[in-house]
Design a protein around this motif. Structure first.
Motif, PDB file in Angstrom:
ATOM      1  N   ALA A  49       0.766  -1.097  -0.050  1.00 19.95           N
ATOM      2  CA  ALA A  49       0.073   0.088  -0.036  1.00 19.95           C
ATOM      3  C   ALA A  49       0.927   1.275   0.300  1.00 19.95           C
ATOM      4  O   ALA A  49       1.855   1.176   0.720  1.00 19.95           O
ATOM      5  CB  ALA A  49      -0.875  -0.131   1.162  1.00 19.95           C
ATOM      6  N   GLU A  61       2.229   5.066   0.753  1.00 24.86           N
ATOM      7  CA  GLU A  61       1.801   6.032   1.843  1.00 24.86           C
ATOM      8  C   GLU A  61       0.828   7.295   1.377  1.00 24.86           C
ATOM      9  O   GLU A  61      -0.234   7.746   1.863  1.00 24.86           O
ATOM     10  CB  GLU A  61       3.086   6.666   2.282  1.00 24.86           C
ATOM     11  N   TYR A 101      -1.596   8.597  -1.425  1.00 29.66           N
ATOM     12  CA  TYR A 101      -2.392   7.663  -2.458  1.00 29.66           C
ATOM     13  C   TYR A 101      -3.297   8.597  -2.815  1.00 29.66           C
ATOM     14  O   TYR A 101      -4.087   9.346  -1.926  1.00 29.66           O
ATOM     15  CB  TYR A 101      -2.893   6.522  -2.084  1.00 29.66           C
ATOM     16  N   TRP A 114      -7.119  -0.412  -2.947  1.00 30.73           N
ATOM     17  CA  TRP A 114      -7.159   0.538  -1.747  1.00 30.73           C
ATOM     18  C   TRP A 114      -8.558   1.549  -1.826  1.00 30.73           C
ATOM     19  O   TRP A 114      -8.656   2.432  -0.883  1.00 30.73           O
ATOM     20  CB  TRP A 114      -5.784   1.328  -1.675  1.00 30.73           C
ATOM     21  N   SER A 135      -1.868  -4.783   3.688  1.00 29.37           N
ATOM     22  CA  SER A 135      -1.549  -3.966   2.493  1.00 29.37           C
ATOM     23  C   SER A 135      -2.707  -3.831   1.587  1.00 29.37           C
ATOM     24  O   SER A 135      -2.863  -3.041   0.565  1.00 29.37           O
ATOM     25  CB  SER A 135      -0.367  -4.759   1.833  1.00 29.37           C
ATOM     26  N   HIS A 148      -7.685   2.526   1.761  1.00 26.78           N
ATOM     27  CA  HIS A 148      -6.623   3.579   2.040  1.00 26.78           C
ATOM     28  C   HIS A 148      -7.311   4.589   2.962  1.00 26.78           C
ATOM     29  O   HIS A 148      -8.372   4.979   2.579  1.00 26.78           O
ATOM     30  CB  HIS A 148      -5.821   3.923   0.840  1.00 26.78           C
TER      31      HIS A 148
END
Length: 296
Positions: A141, A143, A145, A213, A278, A282
């Motif tokens: 993932a 940081e 995004y 995410w 992960s 998000h």
């Protein structure tokens, strides 16, 4: 014994029934007998030996004729780009499986008289979609995004279609085919459709990305409630419920004794999440939803 062409057709239909993948045809595998049952083969027909010379060692090898016929049919389908061999799928999934290709998926739909329009809604795996899933889930993932992508083209291409289907399957698989809010997990009677849906946190209409995410697995009801802003999530994945729920009429949101706003939306309840952190939604996606969709 059935002809190789007949076995090819039944193999494609069997792959479809098994969501696009079956294990390699090792001795004792249930799939070997499952297809034999379709042709009502007797026990004798299933074990009749076929003798052939293994030239590398100059020795005679005995293989059940039915097993050999099944493999030859699969090999022919592979040469026609309708399925991929276990040696190919293993490089992608680490599993030795025969897997439908997109062409094989289309052919199976034709054989089963299923309209091609249903293809996008079926959770049948294809090799090409599996590659998209690998892309979506194989990265850590980020940081920083941004869940919003470029403006979408009105024309749907093969590439965008595959990515959209890959997104849907990746999200649903990683939430174990259940709603992350209520945990509902159920299939249709024909086993071809899951009730749970892959929901975009930032919606398609807002150019939300088809990224893991930016996705949640939600049942139909919670998907709707999330999209219209009845609830959102905190940064640590607890539920936030709109204060407007306290002002609705008493007869709204009721299913017999079940009250959706009291029993289906619970403040501070933790949602179910994927095993791999992960693949969690998000924080930037959730933040966007709270600011733009959620009614405080």
């Amino acid at each position: 014994m059935p002809s190789k062409q007949e076995v090819e057709k039944e193999l494609l239909k069997t792959l479809f029934r098994h969501n696009g993948v079956v294990k390699e045809f090792s001795a004792g595998e249930e799939i070997v007998n499952e297809i034999a049952d379709i042709f009502s083969l007797s026990e004798e027909q299933r074990v009749i030996p076929l003798e052939r010379i293994y030239r590398k060692e100059n020795r005679i090898v005995k293989t059940p004729l039915w097993h050999r016929l099944l493999y030859r049919a699969a090999d022919s389908l592979s040469n026609s780009n309708l399925i991929v061999k276990p040696s190919v799928s293993q490089k992608l999934t680490n599993k030795k499986e025969w897997m439908l290709t997109e062409n094989g998926f289309d052919k199976a739909l034709e054989l089963l008289n299923i309209p091609i329009e249903q293809k996008d809604h079926l959770l049948i795996k294809s090799y090409e979609v599996e590659k998209e899933i690998k892309k979506l889930t194989g990265k850590p993932a980020p940081e920083n995004y941004n869940p919003i992508g470029m403006k979408r083209k009105t024309t749907v291409t093969r590439e965008t279609n595959l990515r959209s289907r890959g997104f849907r399957q990746a999200v649903i698989e990683n939430y174990d085919y259940r709603c992350c809010v209520c945990g509902l997990k159920i299939k249709s009677p024909n086993l071809q459709f899951w009730e749970v849906e892959a929901a975009h946190i930032v919606s398609h209409t807002q150019n939300g990305k088809d990224d893991i995410w930016n996705g949640l697995a939600l049942c139909h009801l919670h998907h709707w409630a999330f999209d219209v802003g009845w609830f959102s999530l905190t940064d640590d994945y607890k539920m936030l419920i709109s204060s407007l729920s306290e002002k609705i009429p008493d007869d709204y949101g009721r299913m017999d004794k079940f009250n959706f706003f009291e029993n289906g939306l619970i403040e501070n309840k933790n949602i179910f999440l994927p095993e791999n952190n992960s693949l969690f939604p998000h924080i930037k996606s959730i933040e966007w939803h709270r600011k733009n969709i959620f009614y405080k």
